[in-house]
Design an enzyme around this catalytic site. Structure first.
Site, PDB file in Angstrom:
ATOM      1  N   ASP A 217      24.697  15.623  13.389  1.00  0.00           N
ATOM      2  CA  ASP A 217      23.602  16.176  14.168  1.00  0.00           C
ATOM      3  C   ASP A 217      23.904  17.616  14.603  1.00  0.00           C
ATOM      4  O   ASP A 217      24.980  17.876  15.160  1.00  0.00           O
ATOM      5  CB  ASP A 217      23.436  15.291  15.414  1.00  0.00           C
ATOM      6  CG  ASP A 217      22.151  15.553  16.152  1.00  0.00           C
ATOM      7  OD1 ASP A 217      21.087  15.310  15.587  1.00  0.00           O
ATOM      8  OD2 ASP A 217      22.233  16.022  17.317  1.00  0.00           O
TER       9      ASP A 217
ATOM     10  N   GLU B 146      23.300  18.727   9.661  1.00  0.00           N
ATOM     11  CA  GLU B 146      21.970  19.278   9.923  1.00  0.00           C
ATOM     12  C   GLU B 146      22.164  20.777  10.118  1.00  0.00           C
ATOM     13  O   GLU B 146      22.768  21.204  11.088  1.00  0.00           O
ATOM     14  CB  GLU B 146      21.410  18.616  11.182  1.00  0.00           C
ATOM     15  CG  GLU B 146      19.944  18.842  11.365  1.00  0.00           C
ATOM     16  CD  GLU B 146      19.460  18.357  12.733  1.00  0.00           C
ATOM     17  OE1 GLU B 146      18.242  18.244  12.888  1.00  0.00           O
ATOM     18  OE2 GLU B 146      20.288  18.124  13.631  1.00  0.00           O
TER      19      GLU B 146
HETATM   20  C1  NOJ Z   1      18.545  16.574  15.873  1.00  0.00           C
HETATM   21  C2  NOJ Z   1      18.088  15.166  15.789  1.00  0.00           C
HETATM   22  O1  NOJ Z   1      17.693  14.896  14.479  1.00  0.00           O
HETATM   23  C3  NOJ Z   1      16.979  15.022  16.795  1.00  0.00           C
HETATM   24  O2  NOJ Z   1      16.291  13.801  16.671  1.00  0.00           O
HETATM   25  C4  NOJ Z   1      17.567  15.191  18.166  1.00  0.00           C
HETATM   26  O3  NOJ Z   1      16.529  15.229  19.112  1.00  0.00           O
HETATM   27  C5  NOJ Z   1      18.361  16.504  18.280  1.00  0.00           C
HETATM   28  N1  NOJ Z   1      19.153  16.773  17.144  1.00  0.00           N
HETATM   29  C6  NOJ Z   1      19.285  16.437  19.457  1.00  0.00           C
HETATM   30  O4  NOJ Z   1      20.334  15.534  19.200  1.00  0.00           O
END
Ligand code: NOJ
Ligand code: CA
Length: 596
Positions: A240, A294
């Site tokens: 993440d 990500e």
């Molecule tokens: C990215 C995640 O995919 C999302 O769902 C989340 O709200 C944020 N990061 C914070 O962790």
């Protein structure tokens, strides 16, 4: 010999692979078209959002036993890897992306024994599991933070990012935040904490304080929790917002220009690569893992810094260029087919044989695939365009990711009022923008219906029964889409012409041909407004993919005198088989995969 990872005869190959460590000579692997073959390059990944997948005990919340009960469905689809969104203990300020205990399963999702059963069931079916690693921040209820906030000299103080505020007698509590960082979820990214009269940084919700990765103890603790799950047998991590772990030294104010895209600045702290390399060395390298980060805030041009396999950081990242083509900041914007093609061509040009890509157009943070990238104006076009997009995802260059329900052609939810939403991002922005009069409620809701994250979080549509077969209880945590009357897994798994059955065939085709994994990619017609025609080529294996990305029929001449050869897969019944021809008559949203 290239070892096929996902064999048709698993037992035989399992026996061979068990012998392999003893037999394999120590030598560098045979490259395939210049790429080092890896199981995660050959995989098709399926994302499960546990809260919304399958409830097993009637409380209206999806859970781990529910997922286990659906593993046959996933195996039949042909996917190889499951990415499980957070399953850890959490107070659910952001549906599990705020973790209270990394070594505990969320009580609503079950127990550690349920997790072990799920993992065993996945392995039994020759699939793999990657889990979500959310370590830019924790929950404010994590014991590290509970300790940290008690006193400036607490041993956990430096686990988080604490700063003095700027004295301002007019401000609440007498201080302005330490700098002008906004939070992704509206408002300031700083929260004043009365106990010690300092602010802590939270790039996301107030309940998601950012960890201080500059503290070596934080890194050690994170690596240790990673090893905990790897030792259990998980096969890797989706990470993440991982580029945010290294912050800018001194946390200077953002300039008005930087304020337009703050994540780009936040993501490029000076220690990002050092920390990821340390993670790779100390946590990942002893295991055979897959990692996908990500890539928030990272430009395509800079991606190789984080995924080039000679740098030993991550295997892949999710780049948002394609999935967010339809966005201007938070607002929906229309996009064109040449823009999509330009993204994939740019990727092919920027990422060489050392940098592996991902392909995805949906996940739990984005609306439904077919609602955003296809055509839901009629049911027929919904089905056709969903199949066309699956064709595209499964034949492009990079590891494809399918989000749960998109294999059924599930659509956005008909949200009416803000009360229908659950998402903290949507609700906070409502307070910050609608309640303060910056945007009208109508305009905000119209945009949210197209862009809101809850679109993809409505429950899986298993049947046309009560609550779409998601829960036997009275009420699901988020309202299921009433269109499960027609769009549901029970119908689609039994129907050869469904989006599910088609996706199954497209996945099988990808698995059968290395050219669809490791082959070169050439866009034959980058500026054509309606047709996406490209080739995937590896030695004698040559594929031509032609997509009529539009609701209009057309006759298309494949450029360069190239002839479509044998038709391998199409999303519409074949009326008159067009083979060995250069001219194709294509119906609206028709897609075909040929040899050439
Ligand atoms: C990215 C995640 O995919 C999302 O769902 C989340 O709200 C944020 N990061 C914070 O962790
Ligand atoms: Ca449940």
């Amino acid at each position: 010999m290239i070892l096929k990872l996902f064999p048709k005869r698993p037992i035989l190959l399992l026996a061979v692979s068990l012998l392999l460590p003893a037999l394999a000579p120590a030598q560098s692997p045979t490259l395939v078209n210049g790429y080092e073959p890896k199981w995660w390059k050959e995989a098709v990944v399926y994302q499960v959002y546990p809260r919304s997948f399958q409830d097993s005990n009637g409380d209206g919340i999806g859970d781990l036993p529910g997922i286990t009960s659906r593993l046959d469905y996933l195996q039949k689809l042909g996917i190889n890897v499951i990415w499980l969104s957070p399953h850890y203990d959490s107070p659910n300020a952001d549906n599990g992306y705020d973790i209270r205990d990394y070594r505990k399963v969320m009580a609503e999702f079950g127990t550690m024994a349920d997790f072990d059963r799920l993992l065993a069931g996945i392995k039994q079916r020759h699939m793999r599991l990657i889990i979500d690693l959310v370590v830019n921040h924790t929950s404010d209820e994590h014991h590290w933070f509970a300790e940290s906030r008690t006193a400036k000299d607490n041993p956990y103080r430096d686990y988080y990012i604490w700063r003095e505020g700027k004295p301002n007698p007019a401000a609440p509590n007498g201080f302005d935040p330490p700098n002008n960082y906004p939070s992704f979820f509206s408002g300031s990214a700083w929260q004043f904490d009365p106990a010690t009269k300092q602010f802590y940084l939270h790039l996301f919700a107030v309940k998601q304080p950012d960890l201080n990765w500059d503290n070596p103890k934080v890194r050690e603790d994170v690596f240790s929790l990673m090893r905990f799950w790897l030792d259990k047998g998980v096969d890797g991590f989706r990470m993440d917002v991982i580029p945010l772990i290294s912050k800018q030294p001194g946390l200077p104010d953002l300039t008005p220009e930087q304020m337009k895209n703050p994540s780009a600045l936040w993501a490029n702290g000076p220690h990002r690569d050092e920390y990821l390399q340390q993670m790779n060395r100390e946590a990942l390298s002893p295991y055979d893992t897959m990692t996908v980060g990500e890539a928030i805030g990272i430009d395509l041009a800079k991606e190789p810094n984080i995924i080039d396999d000679r740098r030993h950081e991550l295997n892949m990242v999710f780049n948002f260029d394609a999935v967010r083509l339809n966005r201007d900041g938070r607002m929906w914007k229309d996009f064109t087919l040449p823009e999509i093609k330009a993204v994939y061509s740019a990727h092919a040009a920027a990422l060489d044989k050392h940098s592996w890509d991902t392909v995805f157009l949906s996940n739990h943070d984005n609306p439904r695939l077919v609602s955003s990238f296809g055509d839901t104006s009629t049911n027929e076009f919904r089905i056709r365009s969903a199949k066309l997009i699956e064709t595209m995802l499964l034949t492009l260059r990079g590891t494809p990711f399918i989000y749960q329900g998109d294999e059924l052609g599930m659509t956005n939810y008909p949200f009416k009022t803000i009360e229908d939403f659950d998402d903290i991002e949507a609700k906070n922005a409502w307070k910050a923008d609608v309640l303060t009069g910056k945007i009208t409620a109508e305009a905000y809701l119209a945009n949210l219906r197209r862009t809101g994250r809850d679109n993809s979080r409505t429950p899986m549509q298993w049947t046309n029964g009560p609550n779409c077969g998601f829960t036997a209880g009275a009420k699901a945590w988020l309202q299921p889409n009433p269109n499960c009357e027609t769009i549901n897994a029970a119908e689609e798994t039994a129907n050869h012409d469904s989006v599910y059955s088609y996706t199954q065939r497209a996945i099988a085709l990808r698995h059968a041909h290395q050219a669809l994994v490791y082959g070169d990619y050439t866009d034959l017609d980058p500026t054509h407004p309606q047709i996406y025609a490209y080739t995937r080529t590896l030695g004698n294996e040559r594929f031509l993919i032609v997509l009529n990305y539009s609701s209009n029929p057309t006759t298309y001449t494949v450029p360069g005198g190239l002839k479509a050869g044998k038709l391998l897969l199409g999303n519409l019944p074949v009326l008159l088989k067009e083979e060995n021809v250069g001219n194709l008559k294509l119906r609206p949203w028709e897609s075909r995969i040929y040899t050439y």
